[in-house]
Design a protein around this motif. Structure first.
Motif, PDB file in Angstrom:
ATOM      1  N   PRO A 181      21.408  -6.374   8.370  1.00 34.23           N
ATOM      2  CA  PRO A 181      21.202  -5.063   8.405  1.00 34.23           C
ATOM      3  C   PRO A 181      21.865  -4.508   7.047  1.00 34.23           C
ATOM      4  O   PRO A 181      21.093  -3.542   6.432  1.00 34.23           O
ATOM      5  N   LEU A 182      23.199  -4.658   6.704  1.00 33.97           N
ATOM      6  CA  LEU A 182      23.541  -4.242   5.512  1.00 33.97           C
ATOM      7  C   LEU A 182      22.954  -4.324   4.204  1.00 33.97           C
ATOM      8  O   LEU A 182      22.724  -3.837   3.511  1.00 33.97           O
ATOM      9  N   SER A 183      22.397  -5.703   4.219  1.00 33.20           N
ATOM     10  CA  SER A 183      21.660  -6.223   2.959  1.00 33.20           C
ATOM     11  C   SER A 183      20.330  -5.293   2.729  1.00 33.20           C
ATOM     12  O   SER A 183      19.931  -4.777   1.636  1.00 33.20           O
ATOM     13  N   SER A 184      19.777  -5.208   4.111  1.00 34.67           N
ATOM     14  CA  SER A 184      18.374  -4.460   4.126  1.00 34.67           C
ATOM     15  C   SER A 184      18.531  -3.148   3.759  1.00 34.67           C
ATOM     16  O   SER A 184      18.018  -2.633   2.867  1.00 34.67           O
ATOM     17  N   ILE A 185      19.761  -2.321   4.196  1.00 31.42           N
ATOM     18  CA  ILE A 185      19.768  -0.993   4.010  1.00 31.42           C
ATOM     19  C   ILE A 185      20.105  -0.750   2.410  1.00 31.42           C
ATOM     20  O   ILE A 185      19.626  -0.133   1.919  1.00 31.42           O
ATOM     21  N   LEU A 186      21.007  -1.533   1.960  1.00 28.88           N
ATOM     22  CA  LEU A 186      21.607  -1.486   0.471  1.00 28.88           C
ATOM     23  C   LEU A 186      20.563  -1.791  -0.606  1.00 28.88           C
ATOM     24  O   LEU A 186      20.228  -0.781  -1.477  1.00 28.88           O
ATOM     25  N   VAL A 187      19.484  -2.612  -0.165  1.00 27.08           N
ATOM     26  CA  VAL A 187      18.473  -3.056  -0.937  1.00 27.08           C
ATOM     27  C   VAL A 187      17.382  -1.922  -0.888  1.00 27.08           C
ATOM     28  O   VAL A 187      16.856  -1.400  -2.050  1.00 27.08           O
ATOM     29  N   ILE A 188      17.190  -1.335   0.180  1.00 24.40           N
ATOM     30  CA  ILE A 188      16.195  -0.133   0.253  1.00 24.40           C
ATOM     31  C   ILE A 188      16.655   1.083  -0.299  1.00 24.40           C
ATOM     32  O   ILE A 188      15.928   1.621  -1.145  1.00 24.40           O
ATOM     33  N   LEU A 189      17.921   1.559   0.080  1.00 16.85           N
ATOM     34  CA  LEU A 189      18.631   2.601  -0.817  1.00 16.85           C
ATOM     35  C   LEU A 189      18.775   2.384  -2.236  1.00 16.85           C
ATOM     36  O   LEU A 189      18.327   3.533  -2.875  1.00 16.85           O
ATOM     37  N   GLY A 190      19.081   1.303  -2.399  1.00 18.32           N
ATOM     38  CA  GLY A 190      19.246   1.137  -3.834  1.00 18.32           C
ATOM     39  C   GLY A 190      17.974   1.133  -4.818  1.00 18.32           C
ATOM     40  O   GLY A 190      17.840   1.551  -6.047  1.00 18.32           O
ATOM     41  N   LEU A 191      16.814   0.437  -4.014  1.00 21.07           N
ATOM     42  CA  LEU A 191      15.606   0.453  -4.550  1.00 21.07           C
ATOM     43  C   LEU A 191      15.040   1.949  -5.022  1.00 21.07           C
ATOM     44  O   LEU A 191      14.502   2.111  -5.971  1.00 21.07           O
ATOM     45  N   ARG A 192      15.074   2.827  -3.714  1.00 17.48           N
ATOM     46  CA  ARG A 192      14.944   4.127  -4.170  1.00 17.48           C
ATOM     47  C   ARG A 192      15.523   4.991  -5.169  1.00 17.48           C
ATOM     48  O   ARG A 192      14.871   5.501  -6.112  1.00 17.48           O
ATOM     49  N   ALA A 193      16.632   4.625  -5.354  1.00 17.48           N
ATOM     50  CA  ALA A 193      17.684   5.450  -6.292  1.00 17.48           C
ATOM     51  C   ALA A 193      17.246   4.678  -7.688  1.00 17.48           C
ATOM     52  O   ALA A 193      17.109   5.527  -8.861  1.00 17.48           O
ATOM     53  N   ALA A 194      17.158   3.347  -7.885  1.00 14.54           N
ATOM     54  CA  ALA A 194      16.768   2.838  -9.162  1.00 14.54           C
ATOM     55  C   ALA A 194      15.563   3.323  -9.616  1.00 14.54           C
ATOM     56  O   ALA A 194      15.172   3.385 -10.742  1.00 14.54           O
ATOM     57  N   LYS A 195      14.432   3.232  -8.759  1.00 14.32           N
ATOM     58  CA  LYS A 195      13.193   3.793  -9.095  1.00 14.32           C
ATOM     59  C   LYS A 195      13.014   5.213  -9.460  1.00 14.32           C
ATOM     60  O   LYS A 195      12.491   5.468 -10.592  1.00 14.32           O
ATOM     61  N   ALA A 196      13.995   6.092  -8.780  1.00 11.74           N
ATOM     62  CA  ALA A 196      13.922   7.511  -9.191  1.00 11.74           C
ATOM     63  C   ALA A 196      14.436   7.712 -10.450  1.00 11.74           C
ATOM     64  O   ALA A 196      14.131   8.502 -11.226  1.00 11.74           O
ATOM     65  N   ALA A 197      15.537   7.079 -10.886  1.00 12.57           N
ATOM     66  CA  ALA A 197      16.386   6.951 -12.152  1.00 12.57           C
ATOM     67  C   ALA A 197      15.395   6.449 -13.292  1.00 12.57           C
ATOM     68  O   ALA A 197      15.365   7.064 -14.339  1.00 12.57           O
ATOM     69  N   LEU A 198      14.615   5.410 -13.221  1.00  8.61           N
ATOM     70  CA  LEU A 198      14.055   4.969 -14.026  1.00  8.61           C
ATOM     71  C   LEU A 198      12.413   5.766 -14.323  1.00  8.61           C
ATOM     72  O   LEU A 198      12.077   6.035 -15.537  1.00  8.61           O
ATOM     73  N   VAL A 199      12.066   6.463 -13.308  1.00  5.73           N
ATOM     74  CA  VAL A 199      11.153   7.602 -13.413  1.00  5.73           C
ATOM     75  C   VAL A 199      11.425   8.623 -14.218  1.00  5.73           C
ATOM     76  O   VAL A 199      10.790   9.254 -15.121  1.00  5.73           O
ATOM     77  N   LEU A 200      12.573   9.263 -13.910  1.00  6.61           N
ATOM     78  CA  LEU A 200      13.277  10.271 -14.498  1.00  6.61           C
ATOM     79  C   LEU A 200      13.504   9.773 -16.178  1.00  6.61           C
ATOM     80  O   LEU A 200      13.049  10.478 -17.004  1.00  6.61           O
ATOM     81  N   ALA A 201      13.806   8.584 -16.222  1.00  9.46           N
ATOM     82  CA  ALA A 201      14.077   8.191 -17.948  1.00  9.46           C
ATOM     83  C   ALA A 201      12.680   8.014 -18.513  1.00  9.46           C
ATOM     84  O   ALA A 201      12.666   8.563 -19.622  1.00  9.46           O
TER      85      ALA A 201
END
Length: 128
Positions: free
Chosen positions: A95-115
């Protein structure tokens, strides 16, 4: 920056805000995502077309490597320190791996779109 290039310049969110909350790069509304880690087709507030942004699979591969390294290190430390049964590892790390990847993916994708939005970048060879 030429006048009119980004008419909502003042409303642009910072990278941390955009990444954490899935904010539109133009108007800062929480409209970037239409699913857990899937972009909405467009902003419901300012009508910015999110389909023109392509962040690819880079964030996913990068995050899986980072999260995998972190989880393997923590699991090895726990095994050496406490030596719990296998089911404890499964209960903790999956569960920890799944949560970290999903939350991290949202954050990374949002930051790349902003860039991409701030730098007016797009795919090579594409004309608009």
């Amino acid at each position: 920056m030429p006048t009119g290039e980004h008419d909502h310049q003042k409303g642009q969110p910072g990278f941390a805000e955009a990444a954490l909350f899935g904010l539109c790069p133009r108007c800062s509304s929480r409209t970037l995502f239409g699913g857990v880690a899937r972009f909405a087709p467009r902003c419901r507030v300012c009508s910015l077309d999110f389909s023109k942004f392509d962040v690819g699979d880079g964030p996913a591969a990068f995050l899986i490597l980072i999260v995998g390294s972190l989880v393997v290190g923590l699991a090895a430390w726990l095994q050496v320190s406490v030596s719990p049964p296998f089911w404890v590892h499964a209960l903790l790390w999956i569960p920890l791996s799944s949560i970290l990847v999903i939350l991290g993916l949202r954050a990374a994708k949002a930051a790349l779109v902003l860039a991409e939005y701030r730098n007016s970048s797009g795919e090579a060879g594409r004309r608009e």
